[in-house]
Design an enzyme around this catalytic site. Sequence first.
Site, PDB file in Angstrom:
ATOM      1  N   ASP A  12       0.827  -1.206   0.000  1.00  0.00           N
ATOM      2  CA  ASP A  12       0.000   0.000   0.000  1.00  0.00           C
ATOM      3  C   ASP A  12       0.865   1.262   0.000  1.00  0.00           C
ATOM      4  O   ASP A  12       2.002   1.232   0.461  1.00  0.00           O
ATOM      5  CB  ASP A  12      -0.897  -0.037   1.252  1.00  0.00           C
ATOM      6  CG  ASP A  12      -2.081   0.900   1.128  1.00  0.00           C
ATOM      7  OD1 ASP A  12      -2.394   1.340   0.003  1.00  0.00           O
ATOM      8  OD2 ASP A  12      -2.705   1.206   2.173  1.00  0.00           O
ATOM      9  N   HIS A  29       2.542   3.722  -8.979  1.00  0.00           N
ATOM     10  CA  HIS A  29       2.252   2.332  -9.354  1.00  0.00           C
ATOM     11  C   HIS A  29       3.400   1.730 -10.164  1.00  0.00           C
ATOM     12  O   HIS A  29       3.731   0.557 -10.001  1.00  0.00           O
ATOM     13  CB  HIS A  29       0.940   2.249 -10.139  1.00  0.00           C
ATOM     14  CG  HIS A  29      -0.266   2.581  -9.299  1.00  0.00           C
ATOM     15  ND1 HIS A  29      -0.435   2.094  -8.025  1.00  0.00           N
ATOM     16  CD2 HIS A  29      -1.353   3.354  -9.553  1.00  0.00           C
ATOM     17  CE1 HIS A  29      -1.579   2.552  -7.531  1.00  0.00           C
ATOM     18  NE2 HIS A  29      -2.149   3.318  -8.428  1.00  0.00           N
ATOM     19  N   LEU A 123      10.664 -20.652  -4.787  1.00  0.00           N
ATOM     20  CA  LEU A 123       9.798 -19.652  -4.152  1.00  0.00           C
ATOM     21  C   LEU A 123       8.409 -19.813  -4.772  1.00  0.00           C
ATOM     22  O   LEU A 123       8.288 -19.981  -5.989  1.00  0.00           O
ATOM     23  CB  LEU A 123      10.350 -18.238  -4.423  1.00  0.00           C
ATOM     24  CG  LEU A 123       9.522 -17.044  -3.936  1.00  0.00           C
ATOM     25  CD1 LEU A 123       9.444 -17.010  -2.407  1.00  0.00           C
ATOM     26  CD2 LEU A 123      10.132 -15.726  -4.429  1.00  0.00           C
TER      27      LEU A 123
HETATM   28  C1  IPE Z   1      -1.437   0.310  -3.435  1.00  0.00           C
HETATM   29  O1  IPE Z   1      -1.233   1.669  -3.411  1.00  0.00           O
HETATM   30  C2  IPE Z   1      -1.596  -0.248  -4.835  1.00  0.00           C
HETATM   31  C3  IPE Z   1      -2.984  -0.593  -5.192  1.00  0.00           C
HETATM   32  C4  IPE Z   1      -4.005  -0.653  -4.382  1.00  0.00           C
HETATM   33  C5  IPE Z   1      -3.233  -0.928  -6.591  1.00  0.00           C
HETATM   34  P1  IPE Z   1      -2.449   2.677  -3.409  1.00  0.00           P
HETATM   35  O2  IPE Z   1      -2.843   2.978  -4.808  1.00  0.00           O
HETATM   36  O3  IPE Z   1      -3.542   2.176  -2.533  1.00  0.00           O
HETATM   37  O4  IPE Z   1      -1.796   3.976  -2.767  1.00  0.00           O
HETATM   38  P2  IPE Z   1      -2.430   4.927  -1.667  1.00  0.00           P
HETATM   39  O5  IPE Z   1      -2.850   4.045  -0.537  1.00  0.00           O
HETATM   40  O6  IPE Z   1      -3.591   5.607  -2.298  1.00  0.00           O
HETATM   41  O7  IPE Z   1      -1.320   5.849  -1.301  1.00  0.00           O
HETATM   42  C1  IPE Z   2      -5.575  -2.693  -0.343  1.00  0.00           C
HETATM   43  O1  IPE Z   2      -5.182  -1.387  -0.497  1.00  0.00           O
HETATM   44  C2  IPE Z   2      -5.575  -3.396  -1.663  1.00  0.00           C
HETATM   45  C3  IPE Z   2      -4.275  -3.515  -2.304  1.00  0.00           C
HETATM   46  C4  IPE Z   2      -3.122  -3.198  -1.785  1.00  0.00           C
HETATM   47  C5  IPE Z   2      -4.321  -4.065  -3.613  1.00  0.00           C
HETATM   48  P1  IPE Z   2      -6.228  -0.213  -0.693  1.00  0.00           P
HETATM   49  O2  IPE Z   2      -5.440   1.041  -0.685  1.00  0.00           O
HETATM   50  O3  IPE Z   2      -7.090  -0.467  -1.857  1.00  0.00           O
HETATM   51  O4  IPE Z   2      -7.110  -0.370   0.620  1.00  0.00           O
HETATM   52  P2  IPE Z   2      -7.967   0.692   1.403  1.00  0.00           P
HETATM   53  O5  IPE Z   2      -8.897   1.318   0.426  1.00  0.00           O
HETATM   54  O6  IPE Z   2      -6.998   1.686   1.962  1.00  0.00           O
HETATM   55  O7  IPE Z   2      -8.639  -0.092   2.484  1.00  0.00           O
HETATM   56 MG    MG Z   3      -4.056   2.383  -0.583  1.00  0.00          MG
END
Ligand code: IPE
Ligand code: IPE
Ligand code: MG
Length: 239
Positions: A12, A29, A123
């Site tokens: 995340d 990303h 792995l």
């Molecule tokens: C995690 O990073 C990747 C995906 C969920 C695809 P986020 O896109 O959730 O990044 P934040 O949490 O908004 O910073």
């Molecule tokens: C969880 O992250 C899903 C992934 C990392 C793919 P999100 O950023 O989507 O989760 P929330 O919205 O903060 O709970």
């Molecule tokens: Mg996120």
Amino acid sequence: MNVPNHIAIILDGNGRWAKAKGMPRSYGHVKGCANLETICDDMKELGVKYLTVYAFSTENWKRSREEVDGLMKLFRNYLKKCIRISEKNKMRVKVIGDIRAFDQDIQDKIRELEEFSKDYTELHFQIALNYGSRDEIVRGVRRLAQDAVDGKLDPQKIDEKVFESYLDTAGIPDPDLMIRTSGELRLSNYLLWQMAYTEFYFTEVPWPDFNKEELIKAIEKYNERDRRFGGVKEEKQNV
Ligand code: IPE
Ligand code: IPE
Ligand code: MG
């Protein structure tokens, strides 16, 4: 250092990481995706046998069209690249989640990668794509109920082992350690059944900055834990 057999990661913070640099979320990303290769190398080096990463949730479709399209483009590239990574690391790759939601070419790439890597055992790398734990359980229950209706399964014989065999993670041991990067303290619908006894580690470090040093920190913290599984201390069980 006792290395966990299975580490699950909620990767995340890509968006926030990019924003803090004055860049678009998509840049986060791209960096986050590149970090997946590095972390697989690190896991293999440290002797971790199973790694499961949460890359796209069933809820992530709610993001802007632009962001979702960008992620699909990244998955396409990554799945192609992953053939070489699996060969390099002797790593078996599996996708968990309902992949029927993806365009046909993405589904084909997933099947190709799974087929290519199926005999590797150094792995075991699971990528959760269009994954949600509740969705996984409901899909599993639907198949299980159908088997019961078809007379292939006696309802009285359904136990935890049988139920698990209907999940996407069938055959994969439960995670020992779950790491969530970037500060949120929740599971966001990740491996709810499988993580009944998993140790949790949360770090403020956003996913694109999470590296081997941070991974070792997490494993060290895990080593300080006193794992019990509802019983007495693990050491005592072995006496
Ligand atoms: C995690 O990073 C990747 C995906 C969920 C695809 P986020 O896109 O959730 O990044 P934040 O949490 O908004 O910073
Ligand atoms: C969880 O992250 C899903 C992934 C990392 C793919 P999100 O950023 O989507 O989760 P929330 O919205 O903060 O709970
Ligand atoms: Mg996120």
